[in-house]
Write a protein that holds these residues in place. Structure first.
Motif, PDB file in Angstrom:
ATOM      1  N   ARG A 140       0.843  -1.195   0.000  1.00  8.51           N
ATOM      2  CA  ARG A 140       0.000   0.000   0.000  1.00  8.51           C
ATOM      3  C   ARG A 140       0.879   1.245   0.000  1.00  8.51           C
ATOM      4  O   ARG A 140       0.769   2.107   0.864  1.00  8.51           O
ATOM      5  N   CYS A 141       1.754   1.324  -0.971  1.00  4.65           N
ATOM      6  CA  CYS A 141       2.734   2.407  -0.974  1.00  4.65           C
ATOM      7  C   CYS A 141       2.693   3.191  -2.274  1.00  4.65           C
ATOM      8  O   CYS A 141       2.187   2.720  -3.292  1.00  4.65           O
ATOM      9  N   MET A 142       3.239   4.408  -2.207  1.00  5.62           N
ATOM     10  CA  MET A 142       3.354   5.237  -3.408  1.00  5.62           C
ATOM     11  C   MET A 142       4.667   6.006  -3.352  1.00  5.62           C
ATOM     12  O   MET A 142       5.178   6.335  -2.285  1.00  5.62           O
ATOM     13  N   GLN A 143       5.186   6.271  -4.542  1.00 12.80           N
ATOM     14  CA  GLN A 143       6.413   7.040  -4.707  1.00 12.80           C
ATOM     15  C   GLN A 143       6.050   8.402  -5.277  1.00 12.80           C
ATOM     16  O   GLN A 143       5.225   8.513  -6.188  1.00 12.80           O
ATOM     17  N   LEU A 144       6.655   9.458  -4.746  1.00 15.54           N
ATOM     18  CA  LEU A 144       6.423  10.797  -5.267  1.00 15.54           C
ATOM     19  C   LEU A 144       7.364  11.038  -6.429  1.00 15.54           C
ATOM     20  O   LEU A 144       8.588  10.947  -6.277  1.00 15.54           O
ATOM     21  N   VAL A 145       6.798  11.327  -7.583  1.00 12.74           N
ATOM     22  CA  VAL A 145       7.586  11.545  -8.804  1.00 12.74           C
ATOM     23  C   VAL A 145       7.131  12.869  -9.410  1.00 12.74           C
ATOM     24  O   VAL A 145       6.096  12.929 -10.067  1.00 12.74           O
ATOM     25  N   GLY A 146       7.893  13.924  -9.157  1.00 14.27           N
ATOM     26  CA  GLY A 146       7.491  15.236  -9.640  1.00 14.27           C
ATOM     27  C   GLY A 146       6.176  15.658  -9.024  1.00 14.27           C
ATOM     28  O   GLY A 146       6.008  15.642  -7.807  1.00 14.27           O
ATOM     29  N   LYS A 147       5.221  16.009  -9.872  1.00 18.04           N
ATOM     30  CA  LYS A 147       3.907  16.434  -9.400  1.00 18.04           C
ATOM     31  C   LYS A 147       2.912  15.282  -9.357  1.00 18.04           C
ATOM     32  O   LYS A 147       1.706  15.500  -9.233  1.00 18.04           O
ATOM     33  N   ARG A 148       3.424  14.053  -9.460  1.00 15.75           N
ATOM     34  CA  ARG A 148       2.543  12.892  -9.474  1.00 15.75           C
ATOM     35  C   ARG A 148       2.956  11.888  -8.404  1.00 15.75           C
ATOM     36  O   ARG A 148       4.093  11.894  -7.924  1.00 15.75           O
ATOM     37  N   ALA A 149       2.005  11.026  -8.050  1.00 10.33           N
ATOM     38  CA  ALA A 149       2.286   9.885  -7.178  1.00 10.33           C
ATOM     39  C   ALA A 149       2.196   8.630  -8.021  1.00 10.33           C
ATOM     40  O   ALA A 149       1.278   8.473  -8.830  1.00 10.33           O
ATOM     41  N   LEU A 150       3.149   7.722  -7.828  1.00 10.44           N
ATOM     42  CA  LEU A 150       3.150   6.427  -8.511  1.00 10.44           C
ATOM     43  C   LEU A 150       2.741   5.378  -7.491  1.00 10.44           C
ATOM     44  O   LEU A 150       3.491   5.076  -6.563  1.00 10.44           O
ATOM     45  N   ILE A 151       1.515   4.851  -7.653  1.00  6.64           N
ATOM     46  CA  ILE A 151       0.937   3.925  -6.682  1.00  6.64           C
ATOM     47  C   ILE A 151       1.095   2.492  -7.193  1.00  6.64           C
ATOM     48  O   ILE A 151       0.867   2.216  -8.367  1.00  6.64           O
ATOM     49  N   TYR A 152       1.482   1.583  -6.283  1.00  4.93           N
ATOM     50  CA  TYR A 152       1.761   0.193  -6.641  1.00  4.93           C
ATOM     51  C   TYR A 152       0.762  -0.744  -5.955  1.00  4.93           C
ATOM     52  O   TYR A 152       0.313  -0.480  -4.831  1.00  4.93           O
ATOM     53  N   ALA A 153       0.471  -1.873  -6.610  1.00  3.28           N
ATOM     54  CA  ALA A 153      -0.357  -2.911  -5.984  1.00  3.28           C
ATOM     55  C   ALA A 153      -0.169  -4.226  -6.733  1.00  3.28           C
ATOM     56  O   ALA A 153       0.079  -4.238  -7.939  1.00  3.28           O
ATOM     57  N   GLY A 154      -0.278  -5.331  -5.997  1.00  4.10           N
ATOM     58  CA  GLY A 154      -0.162  -6.659  -6.590  1.00  4.10           C
ATOM     59  C   GLY A 154      -1.326  -7.534  -6.184  1.00  4.10           C
ATOM     60  O   GLY A 154      -2.105  -7.199  -5.284  1.00  4.10           O
ATOM     61  N   ALA A 155      -1.437  -8.692  -6.830  1.00  3.26           N
ATOM     62  CA  ALA A 155      -2.511  -9.641  -6.531  1.00  3.26           C
ATOM     63  C   ALA A 155      -1.969 -11.063  -6.623  1.00  3.26           C
ATOM     64  O   ALA A 155      -1.280 -11.413  -7.585  1.00  3.26           O
ATOM     65  N   GLY A 156      -2.279 -11.876  -5.624  1.00  2.00           N
ATOM     66  CA  GLY A 156      -1.826 -13.262  -5.606  1.00  2.00           C
ATOM     67  C   GLY A 156      -2.620 -14.121  -6.579  1.00  2.00           C
ATOM     68  O   GLY A 156      -3.856 -14.168  -6.509  1.00  2.00           O
ATOM     69  N   VAL A 157      -1.911 -14.789  -7.475  1.00  2.10           N
ATOM     70  CA  VAL A 157      -2.559 -15.609  -8.495  1.00  2.10           C
ATOM     71  C   VAL A 157      -2.308 -17.083  -8.201  1.00  2.10           C
ATOM     72  O   VAL A 157      -1.167 -17.514  -8.034  1.00  2.10           O
ATOM     73  N   THR A 158      -3.396 -17.850  -8.141  1.00  5.60           N
ATOM     74  CA  THR A 158      -3.333 -19.298  -8.003  1.00  5.60           C
ATOM     75  C   THR A 158      -4.128 -19.913  -9.160  1.00  5.60           C
ATOM     76  O   THR A 158      -4.674 -19.195 -10.006  1.00  5.60           O
ATOM     77  N   ALA A 159      -4.216 -21.222  -9.162  1.00  8.66           N
ATOM     78  CA  ALA A 159      -4.935 -21.905 -10.249  1.00  8.66           C
ATOM     79  C   ALA A 159      -6.399 -21.498 -10.309  1.00  8.66           C
ATOM     80  O   ALA A 159      -7.026 -21.559 -11.375  1.00  8.66           O
ATOM     81  N   ASP A 160      -6.973 -21.053  -9.188  1.00 12.88           N
ATOM     82  CA  ASP A 160      -8.390 -20.703  -9.133  1.00 12.88           C
ATOM     83  C   ASP A 160      -8.655 -19.217  -9.344  1.00 12.88           C
ATOM     84  O   ASP A 160      -9.794 -18.762  -9.175  1.00 12.88           O
ATOM     85  N   SER A 161      -7.645 -18.454  -9.708  1.00 16.35           N
ATOM     86  CA  SER A 161      -7.812 -17.005  -9.859  1.00 16.35           C
ATOM     87  C   SER A 161      -8.683 -16.655 -11.052  1.00 16.35           C
ATOM     88  O   SER A 161      -8.694 -17.351 -12.071  1.00 16.35           O
ATOM     89  N   ASP A 162      -9.380 -15.538 -10.919  1.00 20.89           N
ATOM     90  CA  ASP A 162     -10.142 -14.949 -12.011  1.00 20.89           C
ATOM     91  C   ASP A 162      -9.460 -13.628 -12.369  1.00 20.89           C
ATOM     92  O   ASP A 162      -9.305 -12.749 -11.520  1.00 20.89           O
ATOM     93  N   ALA A 163      -9.048 -13.469 -13.625  1.00 20.91           N
ATOM     94  CA  ALA A 163      -8.233 -12.326 -14.033  1.00 20.91           C
ATOM     95  C   ALA A 163      -8.930 -10.997 -13.759  1.00 20.91           C
ATOM     96  O   ALA A 163      -8.302 -10.037 -13.290  1.00 20.91           O
ATOM     97  N   GLU A 164     -10.212 -10.913 -14.012  1.00 21.80           N
ATOM     98  CA  GLU A 164     -10.939  -9.663 -13.796  1.00 21.80           C
ATOM     99  C   GLU A 164     -10.992  -9.306 -12.316  1.00 21.80           C
ATOM    100  O   GLU A 164     -10.846  -8.133 -11.929  1.00 21.80           O
TER     101      GLU A 164
END
Length: 414
Positions: A372-396
């Motif tokens: 739940r982090c973001m990097q300050l880049v100039g006048k913008r914030a770069l926000i990051y997020a990931g998702a755990g994928v297993t055999a039962d995951s739904d891409a959407e």
């Protein structure tokens, strides 16, 4: 002098003003700086390293001088040359004592620490602290590109295909998104707002020459050591599985799908396997139980070791090297999952999914996964997020999960 700052703090100076003054001073002299608040603790801390450079150190939690450790996702502590970044607590303010403390480390060159402390106190007494927007980017830019919805869905489908081919059981793809900062953005005020909005998270704001400025609110303990009833205790957690918090239903009534339950169980098994590698068999396991993190719910299992009883004083350092990067942010098995991420994400995670936290502050070590982090880049914030994928995951649904995680920080900005 310390009595003077107590009077200032109790009368008219707010903690965010002290943070703003520290950040302004750090920017002026190019000093590394870190501010944080621990979960379930309303004390706020800020430290400044007056050397003017970020040190590269070996992980030795048990013997390090007080400070703040920061590591990128890509560091491999299985290799001897891997080092972490370290911000020494040459000057340390905490809102509980309302004092600015000077480090007692005799090995540090602190010739101007006392005079700098007096300057800070004088400016607080005279009201010479910033009351306008402030942020600190260290002139760091980013070449990272946003991933479109369709490309992320394709990445999830590719991950599932390789799970079917048994390359790995789980992998954690991620993406980033740029958000324009508001015109009145103020780093100190935003940090304060995050502490108020997410009291159950590890809230941090750091600025390091060469690495830039980052804000975060992480729910995941990686390594914690502390004293309890005369014994040194080690704690970590297995945190995985995500769903949106339904405020009408409450935490206790949360229902979990098999996919999230299995994903969280993988993380628990990963930690226990790390224990087995060092022949550690005596630990307490509590969970899984549902925990809230901002607008999200997760499944969590706490794992605790009495380090004195098992006679393993260096357990914190050993486990930190073994755990990073955990299966919660990388995958399982680690090596092929990491290879997949490096082959297919096509951007630099930098400090996202790395780790950070205070070391030997008040006789505790508190290292968290940088989620739940973001990097300050100039006048913008770069926000990051990931998702755990297993055999039962739904891409959407994985796309929606990353969007929900990003909203945690977007709410702070607007």
């Amino acid at each position: 002098m310390e009595e003077a700052i107590n009077k200032v703090q109790s009368s008219c100076v707010k903690t965010k003003d002290i943070h703003a003054l520290f950040l302004e001073t750090a920017q002026k002299y190019h000093y590394p700086v870190a501010a944080w608040s621990l979960p379930f603790d309303d004390t706020q801390h800020i430290i400044m390293d007056i050397s003017g450079e970020v040190k590269q150190v070996e992980i030795d939690l048990e013997n390090m001088s007080p400070g703040f450790m920061v590591s990128p996702f890509g560091n491999d502590y299985g290799k001897e040359e891997a080092l972490a970044n370290y911000i020494y607590a040459d000057l340390h303010y905490d809102s509980r004592t309302e004092n600015i403390h000077v480090s007692a480390n005799k090995n540090r060159e602190l010739g101007n620490a006392e005079s700098l402390k007096e300057e800070l106190i004088h400016r607080l007494q005279e009201g010479l602290y910033l009351d306008h927007p402030l942020y600190f980017t260290n002139n760091v830019s980013s070449d990272n590109q946003e991933m479109s919805h369709d490309d992320f869905v394709k990445l999830i489908d590719l991950a599932k295909e390789q799970i079917t081919q048994q390359r790995f059981k789980k992998v954690v793809p991620s993406r980033c998104q740029y958000v324009q900062l508001p015109e009145n953005f103020n780093l100190a005020a935003t940090f304060q707002r995050m502490c108020d909005m997410y009291p159950h998270a590890f809230v941090s704001a750091i600025a390091l020459p060469g690495l830039g400025s980052w804000l975060g609110a992480s729910p995941e303990i990686l390594v914690k050591t502390f004293m309890q009833n005369g014994n040194r205790i080690f704690k970590t957690m297995a945190l995985a599985g995500t769903q949106k918090l339904d405020e009408t239903a409450g935490i206790k009534n949360a229902a979990w799908r098999g996919k999230e339950i299995e994903e969280q169980a993988m993380v628990s098994r990963y930690i226990i396997n790390c224990f087995k590698k060092i022949r550690l068999r005596e630990f307490d396991e509590d969970g899984p139980h549902t925990v809230a993190a901002g607008n999200l719910l997760h499944l969590c299992t706490d794992l605790t070791v009495n380090m004195d009883q098992v006679n393993f004083p260096e357990l914190g350092s050993v486990m930190l090297k073994l755990l990073h990067p955990t299966s919660a942010v990388c995958g399982l098995p680690k090596e092929p999952a990491l290879e997949f991420i490096q082959e297919n994400e096509h951007y630099d995670r930098a400090l996202f999914a790395g780790f950070l936290g205070p070391v030997n502050i008040n006789e505790q070590v508190n290292i968290f996964v940088n989620l739940r982090c973001m990097q300050l880049v100039g006048k913008r914030a770069l926000i990051y997020a990931g998702a755990g994928v297993t055999a039962d995951s739904d891409a959407e649904k994985e796309w929606q999960e990353t969007s929900l995680k990003m909203q945690t920080l977007q709410k702070v900005l607007f």
